[in-house]
Design a protein around this motif. Structure first.
Motif, mmCIF file in Angstrom:
data_model
loop_
_atom_site.group_PDB
_atom_site.id
_atom_site.type_symbol
_atom_site.label_atom_id
_atom_site.label_comp_id
_atom_site.label_asym_id
_atom_site.label_seq_id
_atom_site.Cartn_x
_atom_site.Cartn_y
_atom_site.Cartn_z
ATOM 1 N N THR A 279 59.804 17.418 18.692
ATOM 2 C CA THR A 279 58.886 16.299 18.515
ATOM 3 C C THR A 279 57.538 16.610 19.167
ATOM 4 O OG1 THR A 279 60.827 14.903 18.722
ATOM 5 C CG2 THR A 279 58.692 13.813 18.779
ATOM 6 N N LEU A 280 57.597 17.167 20.380
ATOM 7 C CA LEU A 280 56.354 17.511 21.074
ATOM 8 C C LEU A 280 55.566 18.539 20.265
ATOM 9 C CD1 LEU A 280 54.681 17.035 23.640
ATOM 10 C CD2 LEU A 280 55.855 18.951 24.697
ATOM 11 N N ILE B 24 72.997 23.961 27.746
ATOM 12 C CA ILE B 24 73.591 24.797 28.791
ATOM 13 C C ILE B 24 73.297 24.211 30.172
ATOM 14 C CG2 ILE B 24 73.513 27.058 29.891
ATOM 15 C CD1 ILE B 24 73.033 28.228 27.102
ATOM 16 N N ALA B 25 72.037 23.784 30.357
ATOM 17 C CA ALA B 25 71.664 23.215 31.649
ATOM 18 C C ALA B 25 72.523 21.994 31.939
ATOM 19 C CB ALA B 25 70.185 22.829 31.644
ATOM 20 N N ILE C 31 64.435 15.455 27.315
ATOM 21 C CA ILE C 31 63.085 15.984 27.123
ATOM 22 C C ILE C 31 63.132 17.368 26.469
ATOM 23 C CG2 ILE C 31 61.073 16.858 28.363
ATOM 24 C CD1 ILE C 31 61.311 14.480 30.214
ATOM 25 N N ALA C 32 64.098 18.210 26.919
ATOM 26 C CA ALA C 32 64.225 19.526 26.283
ATOM 27 C C ALA C 32 64.613 19.373 24.820
ATOM 28 C CB ALA C 32 65.261 20.365 27.021
ATOM 29 N N LEU D 176 65.968 27.408 20.894
ATOM 30 C CA LEU D 176 66.176 27.874 22.264
ATOM 31 C C LEU D 176 66.066 26.715 23.256
ATOM 32 C CD1 LEU D 176 64.347 31.328 22.413
ATOM 33 C CD2 LEU D 176 66.798 30.857 22.396
ATOM 34 N N ALA D 177 65.091 25.824 23.025
ATOM 35 C CA ALA D 177 64.938 24.672 23.914
ATOM 36 C C ALA D 177 66.194 23.811 23.876
ATOM 37 C CB ALA D 177 63.714 23.853 23.515
ATOM 38 N N ASN D 178 66.726 23.600 22.668
ATOM 39 C CA ASN D 178 67.960 22.822 22.538
ATOM 40 C C ASN D 178 69.116 23.497 23.256
ATOM 41 O OD1 ASN D 178 66.945 20.735 20.994
ATOM 42 N ND2 ASN D 178 67.135 21.901 19.117
#
Lengths: 312, 324
Positions: free
Chosen positions: B252-253, B305-306, B246-247, B298-300
């Protein structure tokens, strides 16, 4: 009993041949079969539009302001639009454009992705690192804003000759090019992964020992191993391409009138939703049904080609 | 771990710098020319004036030199003025940013709240009628052209049954929480339909995968109830890849938000980008596009990292290898 049953189906499958098994399993996927039939019918209708126009006595581009906003009738099966043009004929031409752009751009993306994936996976090392960074970079970008910029570029400033810029079909070619520029990443990753694993196989070593060069090994040994996931990914991407084409055309940046496309038909219809909402209904419904058909078909192909599904 | 994070961070910065140059170059290739626009608004300008203005603004210089000039100014916080809003571009952005944050944030939360239970339900009843219906609905959500969906919702709820506003963020002169909320309904519904299908499919696939694992069988074998196995053992592990995907699909979002905002005349970042590109507002377009790119990167990065941090099986020692 269960294991024996599995073993039987497996031998049965081998005896029947890969293709027979493939079609048998695809046949079990009713939605995929229905979708394939729908797409075939749509394709035939869309590319036979001139003949259909002649039979029905209509012309998709004939403006007749005295015939605006007609309801469905014998003369105009779905009625007419805001310029008195036959809606059904325009929808079919729109289908021609969407299917053409979708198939050609998906094919071009698949070819680009395959070449990049093969080069990265087979040669490895620095080339692989570079190409994969490029792939990651393209995947990480916000796609639609960039496509809008690419679609808005002034082709003359790009240095293209005037004869190309003035071509009536230029908007068609340009949208295929810009969608292919960003659409190759999925296939590139699939092909690279396959190339990486196949590269280490003994038969590739044998081929190398027999004197086969890189291009031959890629074409003869690696490509056949990865062709089914490429087909699945490309089928699914046709739907996405059609969505992108339609939204760009809708925003006035894709297919330009007078060429009809489902997207640019909706641009005109948007302003008329208060008086004739039905004009906005048909083109979007066709985009929706066509895209969902490609997605069902891709899903069905995936199930039919997945070797792991053989076990179950 | 620190090395891995640093490596990915450096990588993201490089991508951002490259993209800033690419976008800068592309914007220079757009139709319309800043000097032509000035000539249009002031008919007394002579060709000699135009040439002089070109020199004053450095538009006669080669591309790389112009880019470096822009980048130097940008690094000191000067991103130029917006032509459409007649203010420094950095002052224009916050309002649009907040609107997009509301739209995307609400959509995100609602989508997850729907997708997780529905995806788990479908996974636990694989090949049942319910699973089949959910699958069909997901395919519909993935395949619907979002601008047409918006148009249909407007026709339904603003034209045929006029219960909701079709555009904007608030009524003229009106403020109020309720008024804002009413204006958010249709955009959020549109964007949720667009995103929830793929989230649900991720959740379903992930749950099916986890339910096949040995530790699930072990949990059943030691007598844990079905609910306990699903909630305590399966759900946690199934959520991990879903959160990552999702991140990763943030871009796409955002693309969906751009269309939604344009359709509902909702003043967010997507509409700002679209309007500034269409309105020859080059400074604005450049900064807004770069900002969108930055947030997507940053989201990627956060997703990678998460994933590396939450899943001990992932090795983050090899600098470049992204754990996808």
């Amino acid at each position: 009993m269960n294991a024996a049953h599995h073993a039987m189906t497996r031998t049965g499958g081998a005896a029947r041949g890969v293709w027979s098994l493939f079609f048998h399993r695809l046949g079990a996927h009713r939605l995929a079969v229905g979708s394939a039939v729908f797409l075939a019918v749509l394709g035939v209708l869309a590319f036979a539009t001139p003949a259909i126009e002649a039979v029905l006595g209509v012309d998709a581009n004939l403006v007749d302001l005295s015939q605006r906003f007609q309801g469905p009738s014998r003369a105009h099966l779905l009625g007419t639009d805001e310029l008195g043009r036959d809606l059904a004929a325009r929808l079919l031409y729109g289908g021609q454009v969407s299917l053409f752009v979708g198939l050609v751009a998906a094919l071009a993306s698949a070819v680009t992705g395959t070449v990049i994936g093969l080069l990265a996976g087979y040669y490895g090392g620095k080339l692989d690192a570079l190409l994969m960074r490029l792939t990651d970079g393209v995947i990480a970008l916000p796609l639609l804003p960039l496509l809008i910029v690419l679609a808005a570029l002034d082709l003359e400033k790009l240095g293209l000759p005037e004869s190309v810029v003035q071509d009536p079909n230029i908007s068609l070619y340009r949208i295929i090019v810009i969608i292919s520029l960003v659409g190759w990443t999925t296939v590139a990753r699939l092909v690279r992964a396959a190339a990486l694993s196949v590269r280490e196989m003994d038969y590739v070593l044998a081929a190398t020992a027999a004197g086969a060069g890189g291009p031959r090994i890629m074409a003869v040994h690696i490509l056949p191993n990865v062709i089914s996931p490429i087909i699945v990914a490309s089928t699914l991407s046709v739907g996405n391409v059609i969505l992108l084409e339609s939204v760009l055309s809708f925003l006035g940046l894709g297919i330009q009138p007078p060429i009809a496309s489902w997207g640019n038909m909706l641009t005109g219809a948007q302003e008329l939703i208060w008086s004739s909402p039905e004009l906005a209904f048909y083109p979007g419904m066709l985009i929706f049904v066509t895209v969902i058909a490609f997605n069902f078909l891709g899903d069905g192909l995936q199930d039919a080609m997945d070797p792991r599904a053989m076990e179950g | 771990m620190t090395r891995y994070v640093m490596g990915r961070l450096v990588e993201s910065v490089i991508v951002l710098v490259i993209m800033s140059f690419v976008i800068y170059a592309l914007i220079g290739l757009m139709p319309g020319d800043p000097i032509d626009l000035m000539i249009q608004s002031d008919p007394r300008l002579t060709p000699a004036d135009a040439a002089r203005l070109r020199a004053v603004y450095g538009l006669d210089k080669p591309l790389v030199e112009r880019y470096l000039h822009w980048a130097t100014a940008a690094l000191s916080g000067d991103f130029g003025h917006s032509r459409l809003y007649v203010r420094p571009v950095l002052e224009v952005m916050p309002d649009f940013l907040l609107n997009t944050f509301n739209l995307m944030g609400l959509t995100f939360v609602i989508s997850i709240v729907i997708a997780v239970p529905v995806g788990v339900y479908a996974a636990l009843r694989q090949h049942s009628a319910g699973d089949y219906a959910i699958n069909l609905a997901c395919f519909a959500g993935i395949s619907v052209p979002i601008f047409w969906l918006a148009l249909m919702l407007i026709i339904l709820f603003a034209v045929l049954i006029p219960v909701l506003p079709a555009s904007g963020v608030s009524s003229i002169g009106g403020g109020g929480f309720l008024d804002h909320a009413r204006h958010l309904v249709l955009p959020v519904v549109t964007l949720t339909i667009f995103s929830v299908g793929s989230y649900t499919r991720f959740m379903r696939a992930s749950t099916i995968e986890v339910m096949r694992q040995d530790y699930i069988r072990t949990a059943f074998a030691k007598g844990a109830s079905r609910n306990r196995v699903v909630v305590r053992h399966a759900l946690r592990n199934a959520l991990l890849p879903v959160v990552t995907i999702i991140a990763l699909s943030f871009g796409t979002l955002f693309s969906g938000a751009l269309i939604t905002e344009t359709m509902f005349a909702y003043p967010g970042m997507g509409k700002l980008i679209y309007d500034s590109i269409m309105g020859n507002d080059f400074n604005m377009a450049l900064v807004a596009l770069l900002f969108a790119t930055l947030v997507t990167l940053l989201a990627n990065l956060a997703a990678d990292i998460a994933y590396a941090w939450l899943d001990p099986r992932i090795s983050y020692k090899s600098g470049g290898g992204s754990p996808r």
